[in-house]
Structure formats: C-alpha cells, structure tokens
Scaffold this motif. Structure first.
Motif, PDB file in Angstrom:
ATOM      1  N   TYR A  53       0.857  -1.200   0.000  1.00 60.86           N
ATOM      2  CA  TYR A  53       0.000   0.000   0.000  1.00 60.86           C
ATOM      3  C   TYR A  53       0.893   1.251   0.000  1.00 60.86           C
ATOM      4  O   TYR A  53       0.900   2.025   0.968  1.00 60.86           O
ATOM      5  N   PRO A  54       1.678   1.438  -1.062  1.00 65.59           N
ATOM      6  CA  PRO A  54       2.705   2.493  -1.069  1.00 65.59           C
ATOM      7  C   PRO A  54       2.154   3.911  -0.930  1.00 65.59           C
ATOM      8  O   PRO A  54       2.899   4.826  -0.579  1.00 65.59           O
ATOM      9  N   ASN A  55       0.864   4.116  -1.201  1.00 66.01           N
ATOM     10  CA  ASN A  55       0.292   5.457  -1.086  1.00 66.01           C
ATOM     11  C   ASN A  55      -0.250   5.763   0.319  1.00 66.01           C
ATOM     12  O   ASN A  55      -0.807   6.840   0.543  1.00 66.01           O
ATOM     13  N   THR A  56      -0.097   4.809   1.243  1.00 65.63           N
ATOM     14  CA  THR A  56      -0.552   5.031   2.616  1.00 65.63           C
ATOM     15  C   THR A  56       0.636   5.437   3.490  1.00 65.63           C
ATOM     16  O   THR A  56       1.516   4.616   3.763  1.00 65.63           O
ATOM     17  N   PRO A  57       0.699   6.688   3.933  1.00 66.83           N
ATOM     18  CA  PRO A  57       1.814   7.101   4.797  1.00 66.83           C
ATOM     19  C   PRO A  57       1.699   6.457   6.179  1.00 66.83           C
ATOM     20  O   PRO A  57       0.591   6.245   6.685  1.00 66.83           O
ATOM     21  N   VAL A  58       2.853   6.157   6.778  1.00 62.01           N
ATOM     22  CA  VAL A  58       2.901   5.516   8.092  1.00 62.01           C
ATOM     23  C   VAL A  58       3.706   6.388   9.040  1.00 62.01           C
ATOM     24  O   VAL A  58       4.810   6.834   8.705  1.00 62.01           O
ATOM     25  N   ALA A  59       3.167   6.631  10.224  1.00 66.84           N
ATOM     26  CA  ALA A  59       3.899   7.361  11.262  1.00 66.84           C
ATOM     27  C   ALA A  59       4.202   6.399  12.410  1.00 66.84           C
ATOM     28  O   ALA A  59       3.341   5.636  12.838  1.00 66.84           O
ATOM     29  N   MET A  60       5.447   6.444  12.878  1.00 67.52           N
ATOM     30  CA  MET A  60       5.884   5.541  13.944  1.00 67.52           C
ATOM     31  C   MET A  60       5.799   6.245  15.295  1.00 67.52           C
ATOM     32  O   MET A  60       6.196   7.404  15.429  1.00 67.52           O
ATOM     33  N   ILE A  61       5.256   5.535  16.305  1.00 70.20           N
ATOM     34  CA  ILE A  61       5.231   6.050  17.672  1.00 70.20           C
ATOM     35  C   ILE A  61       6.402   5.406  18.419  1.00 70.20           C
ATOM     36  O   ILE A  61       6.493   4.184  18.507  1.00 70.20           O
ATOM     37  N   THR A  62       7.321   6.248  18.904  1.00 72.12           N
ATOM     38  CA  THR A  62       8.543   5.735  19.533  1.00 72.12           C
ATOM     39  C   THR A  62       8.623   6.177  20.993  1.00 72.12           C
ATOM     40  O   THR A  62       7.979   7.134  21.405  1.00 72.12           O
ATOM     41  N   ALA A  63       9.450   5.461  21.750  1.00 66.80           N
ATOM     42  CA  ALA A  63       9.691   5.837  23.142  1.00 66.80           C
ATOM     43  C   ALA A  63      10.440   7.154  23.198  1.00 66.80           C
ATOM     44  O   ALA A  63      11.221   7.481  22.294  1.00 66.80           O
ATOM     45  N   HIS A  64      10.223   7.934  24.249  1.00 66.13           N
ATOM     46  CA  HIS A  64      10.874   9.239  24.383  1.00 66.13           C
ATOM     47  C   HIS A  64      12.393   9.071  24.357  1.00 66.13           C
ATOM     48  O   HIS A  64      12.955   8.240  25.062  1.00 66.13           O
ATOM     49  N   GLY A  65      13.046   9.857  23.530  1.00 64.60           N
ATOM     50  CA  GLY A  65      14.505   9.856  23.474  1.00 64.60           C
ATOM     51  C   GLY A  65      15.111   8.750  22.632  1.00 64.60           C
ATOM     52  O   GLY A  65      16.334   8.695  22.473  1.00 64.60           O
ATOM     53  N   ASN A  66      14.293   7.859  22.103  1.00 67.90           N
ATOM     54  CA  ASN A  66      14.820   6.744  21.303  1.00 67.90           C
ATOM     55  C   ASN A  66      14.944   7.174  19.840  1.00 67.90           C
ATOM     56  O   ASN A  66      14.153   6.781  18.978  1.00 67.90           O
TER      57      ASN A  66
END
Length: 425
Positions: A53-66
């Motif tokens: 699904y190359p037209n679907t942007p993905v945002a990553m939720i990361t731990a603080h400071g990582n």
C-alpha cells in the motif's frame, strides 16, 4: 480520541496480524504504529505497507529519546515519527499535513519537475523521480554535491512537491551567519536577553514553522551550534535566547553542503550524532561534468532567460562555442555555465556567441587553481572581473556610455543592462 475530535474515522488493531487484515479490507489515508507489537515490530509493518500500500503514509510512535528507533523508521520509509508522551498539537499537525498527500491538496504545485530541474540525462531523470518520493515523506534529507550543482533548487522542489508546499520554505546559508548572532538567528530571542535586544525576535525555526528549513552549507556550523541544532531537531522544539521555556516547532529539515561530511565527522569537525540525524536519506546531485548531454538544453534555457531580462534578442550559440562548452570541465557546475553565458551575452556581436566570447581557460581539466572557489563564490569572482573591465572602459571614455560600449565591443543596450546588473552607478 484526538483524531475522532478532528472528524477522522479511526480503526484500531491490537497486533500486526489484525493490522494486515484491516489493511486488506479498507483503504486508509494514514497509519500510526507503535514500535513494539505483540507479534512483531513496527518496522516490519512499515515494510509491509510500503510493499502493498505504497500510497498510505505511516507514522511511527517511539519511546521518548529513542532517536535510533525514529531514524530506523524513517530510513525504512515511515512518513514521520511521534515520541511518547505524545504532544497532541504536534499529533494534529502531523495528521493534517499527512492527509494532504491523500486528498491531493498539493496538486496545484504539481508542475512537472523537468521544467524546473532541467536535463534529460539518466542521472537527472533518477533525481526527479526520487524528489517525488522524498516529497511524500517528512524524513530529513541531506543533499550532497559540488558548489553550483543546484542543491538549493533540489531542496525547493522537495518542498514544493510535498504537503508543505503552501507553507514557508526558509533557506539559510550557515556559513554566512556570524557566530555571535547564530543562536539568536536560529532560535530567536527575548527582549532584554542581551545588549541590543530591544524587542522580541522570532528565529529561523519559527519563520519556517509548518514548513521547511533548508540548512545550506551545514558543514560550516560551529560545534556549539551543532549541539543546539541537534536538540532542536530531536525534540521538535526550541528555546529562544533569554526564554525560560521551550517552544514547539513543526519544521521539516533539509540540509546541504559541498564538503564531505563523512570526512569532517572522522576529523572531529562535525558531530557524528548530528550527521546521523540529518543524513536519514542522502540525495547526491551530480556535477555538470557527469551529465554533459544536458549542457545544450541548459545553455538554451539560460540564454532565453538572460535575453528576456535584458529586453534583447536571444543570441545564437555557434557550433564552435557549443563544442567548447561540451569540452569544458565546469568546476563551478551549472552556476558557472550561467555566468559564462551571461558574460558571453555581453561580449558577443551580431547576436551570435562565438567560442572567443566564452573566454574559457585554455586548460579545461587543470584550471581549478585559476578560480578561487573556496575563497570567493564564482559568481562574485566573475562579476568583479566584469565590473573592473566596465569601469576601466568608462574611465577611458570619460564616462561616455556610448563610447565605453564601443571600447568593450558591445552595444549601448548591452552595456546599460550590465551596469544595472552589476550595480554600477
């Protein structure tokens, strides 16, 4: 809860298997994923979405400071990242920007990049294709290449073709900002924070808020500013000089330099952690020597532009002049080509640019020492040469412009154009 208050329909998935099933059944404008999932990790989900699904942007939720996880996500193809605890305003900004990709709000600036970034060589076609892909991401891009190769033009295109196109593009030459003013220029200051600070002042980060900050010649930043810049990029917030609290900023970072940043890192002159942060994706712009097939098209473009600015007929490039340009090594790249043609336009007669009008050095491969590329910008160097020649002609003719034009072998209209261009009163 935040997204639903933005009138966005939200589906949730407890693990990667559930997410894949949801993706197979629905079309999504945006996906948020945690880094750690019960049955895998978010990077694998990003790869899956990139593939299917190359037209679907993905945002990553990361731990603080990582930051390592955030950078790994961006390198894998994530649109952007959000650190825990999630700042809700930053979340809203990210979503609003990402949805523009899907809803086609950037179509008004989707002019063909081949009309802006000229050249039909294989290298330039690849760069234009990569620009379209990079424009869909918020990952920092490091644009490398020699002086005069068009790095700022590439940066502007990445901005113009992305979801931030209707927001500010703020370029700054890091080597041109005095060290003592650098922190204030980048982050702003509060009234009374130092002598001469008579009012509050917004910095470059605030000027670019919501848009793109282009750090040209980033290698020229002193080490103390590299530390502050790294923090601003990682925390997505700045502290103006004299302020007690930090101010959140939503800025995409693009950077460039003609120097070899890897060598500077090894020499201890550029921080490795900052290099790691801004060099998430590298885009190398080839020098003109590597794409000589593009020279005729570029020359025609510049001659059209120069003639229009002067209000004169566009001159023809003789076969000998064209051949000379193709055999020249262009240490100053595209910028040097434009300057050479501008000078030749001034000197040519009968609307034809001949080889002699180009005034190219005889040794086309070993003449870098003739042009002080490191000490003085090429366009400034050539401008000084022209200014000196024109001033001598004016002095000899006792400031009779018609006579001075004859001494220079150019028309009165061409002299008038050069006087205006070089700022000679």
């Amino acid at each position: 809860m935040t997204l639903e208050r933005m009138d966005i329909i939200v589906h949730t998935a407890a693990d990667m298997d559930a997410a894949k099933k949801q993706l197979a059944c629905n079309e999504y404008d945006l996906c948020f994923t945690d880094m750690k999932l019960p049955d895998g990790d978010g990077l694998n989900l990003i790869k899956h979405i990139q593939l299917h699904y190359p037209n679907t942007p993905v945002a990553m939720i990361t731990a603080h400071g990582n930051m390592e996880a955030a950078i790994a996500a961006l390198k894998t193809g994530a649109y952007d990242f959000v650190s825990k605890p999630v700042d809700l305003q930053m979340l809203r900004n990210l979503v609003t920007t990402a949805l523009k990709l899907k809803h086609g709000e950037t179509s008004q600036v989707e002019r063909r990049s081949r009309d802006t970034l000229l050249g039909e060589s294989e290298q330039m076609r690849k760069i234009r294709n990569k620009i379209v892909k990079l424009a869909r991401s918020q990952a920092p891009v490091y644009i490398s290449g020699a002086s005069g190769s068009g790095k700022e033009l590439v940066a502007r295109l990445i901005h113009d073709k992305g979801p931030r196109a209707d927001t500010p593009f703020v370029p700054v030459n890091c080597g041109a900002v005095p060290q003592e003013l650098m922190e204030s220029e980048f982050f702003g200051h509060k009234k009374g924070s130092f002598t001469g600070a008579n009012t509050d002042k917004a910095g470059l980060f605030q000027a670019a808020d919501g848009g793109t900050l282009f750090l040209d010649e980033v290698a020229d930043l002193p080490l103390h500013m590299q530390v502050k810049l790294l923090r601003a990029i990682q925390e997505k917030s700045i502290r103006p000089v004299g302020a007690q609290t930090e101010v959140p900023v939503d800025v995409r970072i693009l950077s460039a330099t003609h120097k070899n940043l890897s060598q500077l890192v090894e020499a201890g002159e550029f921080r490795q952690d900052l290099f790691y942060r801004i060099n998430v994706i590298e885009l190398r712009v080839p020098g003109l020597q590597e794409r000589k097939d593009d020279i005729p098209q570029l020359a025609d473009h510049f001659l059209t532009k120069i003639a229009q600015q002067a209000g004169l007929e566009k001159p023809r490039l003789s076969n000998e002049a064209r051949e000379a340009l193709l055999n020249y090594s262009f240490p100053g790249n595209v910028r040097e080509l434009e300057n050479i043609l501008e000078r030749a336009f001034t000197l040519c007669e009968d609307d034809t640019i001949n080889k002699e009008d180009l005034q190219l050095p005889a040794d086309t491969h070993n003449h870098n020492h003739d042009i002080p590329m490191d000490d003085q910008p090429l366009d400034s160097f050539l401008g000084d040469q022209e200014k000196e020649a024109i001033q001598k002609a004016l002095e000899q003719s006792k400031y009779n412009k018609t006579a001075a034009a004859k001494l220079l072998g150019i028309s009165f209209r061409q002299l008038r154009y050069r006087l205006k261009k070089l700022g000679i009163d």
